[in-house]
Each structure stands twice: as C-alpha cells, then as structure tokens.
Design a protein around this motif. Structure first.
Motif, mmCIF file in Angstrom:
data_model
loop_
_atom_site.group_PDB
_atom_site.id
_atom_site.type_symbol
_atom_site.label_atom_id
_atom_site.label_comp_id
_atom_site.label_asym_id
_atom_site.label_seq_id
_atom_site.Cartn_x
_atom_site.Cartn_y
_atom_site.Cartn_z
ATOM 1 N N ILE A 66 0.834 -1.198 0.000
ATOM 2 C CA ILE A 66 0.000 0.000 0.000
ATOM 3 C C ILE A 66 0.874 1.255 0.000
ATOM 4 C CG2 ILE A 66 -0.228 0.293 2.493
ATOM 5 C CD1 ILE A 66 -3.314 0.600 1.953
ATOM 6 N N THR A 67 0.345 2.333 -0.540
ATOM 7 C CA THR A 67 1.027 3.631 -0.534
ATOM 8 C C THR A 67 0.436 4.512 0.557
ATOM 9 O OG1 THR A 67 -0.542 4.603 -2.086
ATOM 10 C CG2 THR A 67 1.404 3.479 -3.038
ATOM 11 N N GLU A 68 1.043 5.661 0.787
ATOM 12 C CA GLU A 68 0.502 6.601 1.774
ATOM 13 C C GLU A 68 -0.922 7.010 1.392
ATOM 14 O OE1 GLU A 68 1.747 7.462 4.610
ATOM 15 O OE2 GLU A 68 3.839 6.878 4.434
ATOM 16 N N THR A 69 -1.133 7.316 0.105
ATOM 17 C CA THR A 69 -2.481 7.689 -0.348
ATOM 18 C C THR A 69 -3.427 6.501 -0.217
ATOM 19 O OG1 THR A 69 -1.580 9.330 -1.858
ATOM 20 C CG2 THR A 69 -3.831 8.583 -2.294
ATOM 21 N N GLY A 70 -2.944 5.308 -0.514
ATOM 22 C CA GLY A 70 -3.753 4.106 -0.352
ATOM 23 C C GLY A 70 -4.189 3.903 1.083
ATOM 24 N N ARG A 71 -3.303 4.197 2.047
ATOM 25 C CA ARG A 71 -3.669 4.098 3.464
ATOM 26 C C ARG A 71 -4.775 5.085 3.799
ATOM 27 N NH1 ARG A 71 -0.861 1.263 7.307
ATOM 28 N NH2 ARG A 71 -1.784 2.600 8.883
ATOM 29 N N ALA A 72 -4.659 6.313 3.277
ATOM 30 C CA ALA A 72 -5.694 7.325 3.537
ATOM 31 C C ALA A 72 -7.026 6.875 2.947
ATOM 32 C CB ALA A 72 -5.269 8.672 2.967
ATOM 33 N N ASN A 73 -6.995 6.352 1.725
ATOM 34 C CA ASN A 73 -8.215 5.872 1.066
ATOM 35 C C ASN A 73 -8.815 4.675 1.796
ATOM 36 O OD1 ASN A 73 -7.814 7.792 -0.934
ATOM 37 N ND2 ASN A 73 -7.032 6.332 -2.427
ATOM 38 N N ALA A 74 -7.963 3.798 2.317
ATOM 39 C CA ALA A 74 -8.420 2.569 2.967
ATOM 40 C C ALA A 74 -9.134 2.831 4.284
ATOM 41 C CB ALA A 74 -7.241 1.629 3.204
ATOM 42 N N ASP A 75 -8.840 3.924 4.939
ATOM 43 C CA ASP A 75 -9.448 4.239 6.241
ATOM 44 C C ASP A 75 -10.845 4.812 6.007
ATOM 45 O OD1 ASP A 75 -9.838 4.659 8.931
ATOM 46 O OD2 ASP A 75 -8.485 6.383 9.062
ATOM 47 N N CYS A 76 -11.747 3.946 5.569
ATOM 48 C CA CYS A 76 -13.075 4.380 5.115
ATOM 49 C C CYS A 76 -14.193 4.031 6.094
ATOM 50 C CB CYS A 76 -13.377 3.809 3.739
ATOM 51 S SG CYS A 76 -13.360 2.014 3.657
ATOM 52 N N TYR A 77 -13.887 3.325 7.154
ATOM 53 C CA TYR A 77 -14.851 3.063 8.233
ATOM 54 C C TYR A 77 -14.379 3.873 9.428
ATOM 55 C CZ TYR A 77 -17.627 0.723 11.786
ATOM 56 O OH TYR A 77 -18.506 0.457 12.817
ATOM 57 N N ASP A 78 -15.168 4.848 9.836
ATOM 58 C CA ASP A 78 -14.785 5.759 10.906
ATOM 59 C C ASP A 78 -13.438 6.408 10.585
ATOM 60 O OD1 ASP A 78 -15.082 7.134 13.285
ATOM 61 O OD2 ASP A 78 -14.317 5.490 14.523
ATOM 62 N N PRO A 79 -13.391 7.204 9.498
ATOM 63 C CA PRO A 79 -12.130 7.815 9.060
ATOM 64 C C PRO A 79 -11.391 8.516 10.193
ATOM 65 C CG PRO A 79 -13.846 8.242 7.466
ATOM 66 C CD PRO A 79 -14.520 7.618 8.659
ATOM 67 N N GLY A 80 -10.086 8.285 10.214
ATOM 68 C CA GLY A 80 -9.237 8.846 11.251
ATOM 69 C C GLY A 80 -8.958 7.881 12.380
ATOM 70 N N SER A 81 -9.677 6.756 12.385
ATOM 71 C CA SER A 81 -9.507 5.775 13.457
ATOM 72 C C SER A 81 -8.399 4.774 13.163
ATOM 73 C CB SER A 81 -10.820 5.017 13.699
ATOM 74 O OG SER A 81 -11.157 4.245 12.558
ATOM 75 N N GLY A 82 -7.808 4.843 11.989
ATOM 76 C CA GLY A 82 -6.800 3.873 11.589
ATOM 77 C C GLY A 82 -7.433 2.726 10.821
ATOM 78 N N ILE A 83 -6.607 1.938 10.192
ATOM 79 C CA ILE A 83 -7.099 0.846 9.351
ATOM 80 C C ILE A 83 -7.347 -0.396 10.206
ATOM 81 C CG2 ILE A 83 -6.594 -0.641 7.382
ATOM 82 C CD1 ILE A 83 -4.858 1.671 6.298
ATOM 83 N N THR A 84 -8.554 -0.952 10.062
ATOM 84 C CA THR A 84 -8.938 -2.166 10.776
ATOM 85 C C THR A 84 -9.670 -3.084 9.802
ATOM 86 O OG1 THR A 84 -11.139 -1.433 11.463
ATOM 87 C CG2 THR A 84 -9.283 -0.819 12.901
ATOM 88 N N ASN A 85 -10.046 -4.267 10.286
ATOM 89 C CA ASN A 85 -10.820 -5.177 9.447
ATOM 90 C C ASN A 85 -12.162 -4.574 9.054
ATOM 91 O OD1 ASN A 85 -11.735 -5.412 12.126
ATOM 92 N ND2 ASN A 85 -12.458 -7.493 11.779
ATOM 93 N N MET A 86 -12.669 -3.622 9.847
ATOM 94 C CA MET A 86 -13.947 -2.984 9.513
ATOM 95 C C MET A 86 -13.847 -2.160 8.230
ATOM 96 S SD MET A 86 -16.157 -4.185 11.467
ATOM 97 C CE MET A 86 -17.501 -3.131 10.983
ATOM 98 N N ASP A 87 -12.663 -1.690 7.890
ATOM 99 C CA ASP A 87 -12.483 -0.979 6.620
ATOM 100 C C ASP A 87 -12.676 -1.943 5.447
ATOM 101 O OD1 ASP A 87 -11.721 1.769 7.529
ATOM 102 O OD2 ASP A 87 -10.146 0.630 8.532
ATOM 103 N N ALA A 88 -12.158 -3.157 5.567
ATOM 104 C CA ALA A 88 -12.364 -4.166 4.521
ATOM 105 C C ALA A 88 -13.846 -4.520 4.405
ATOM 106 C CB ALA A 88 -11.528 -5.415 4.808
#
Length: 107
Positions: A66-88
């Motif tokens: 993943i890229t930095e932008t990809g990480r930002a895009n991936a944090d799509c469930y409760d944005p700002g909370s970090g990437i979790t399985n809930m984003d998937a």
C-alpha cells in the motif's frame, strides 16, 4: 514413518498497523490500491496489510504494498480511526450496494 522436527523457528506475527502514518489526502474512499475505482482487491489489500504489515504496509517488501495515499483511502470506516478489518468490511458493503463510503460512526 517417523515425524521430522521443524528445521526453522516459527515466524513471529507482525504488529497490526492501526494508526495513520501521515496526513495523506483521500482521493477515493475505499480505493486502497489507488486504481481509480473501488473493487474487491481493495478489501483484499486491507486484509493483507493487517495480516502481514512487513510486506504490505508502506515501504513493504511486496511489489503491491500500500502507498501513503492508499492508506488514507483505505481508512473508510470511521475515518481517522486507523485501518482495521472494519475498513475491509465497509469496502465489501459498498460493492454490494448496502453502504456508501465513508461510513462514519455517530457518538
């Protein structure tokens, strides 16, 4: 037949990346691979990132890390909370038309 002993030590699990790494801007919520659209492989990349951060986090050893932008895009469930399985899960919900991204949590 006699069982053999392992020849190598078991690998240690990687730490789950849960915190955003930078202030990268979101280009498209859910588009973790930055392809320009949201597909199932975006959810897969999120799960790979969580399961094997050494290979799939920013700067990881895998060519599809993943890229930095990809990480930002991936944090799509409760944005700002970090990437979790809930984003998937959120990405998959978008794909079956049961949710729009981002999914925000109301307190």
């Amino acid at each position: 037949i006699k069982p053999t002993q392992p020849t190598t030590e078991p690998t240690k699990p990687t730490t789950k990346p849960t915190e955003p790494t930078t202030d990268s801007k979101v280009t498209l919520y859910g588009d973790s691979n930055c392809s320009g659209d949201v597909k199932m492989n975006d959810a897969v990349l999120v799960m790979q990132l969580l399961a094997n951060g050494d290979a799939y986090d920013v700067g990881g050893t895998d060519k599809n890390a993943i890229t930095e932008t990809g990480r930002a895009n991936a944090d799509c469930y409760d944005p700002g909370s970090g990437i979790t399985n809930m984003d998937a899960v959120a990405i998959q919900k978008k794909l079956i038309n049961t949710a729009e991204l981002p999914i925000t949590i109301k307190n």
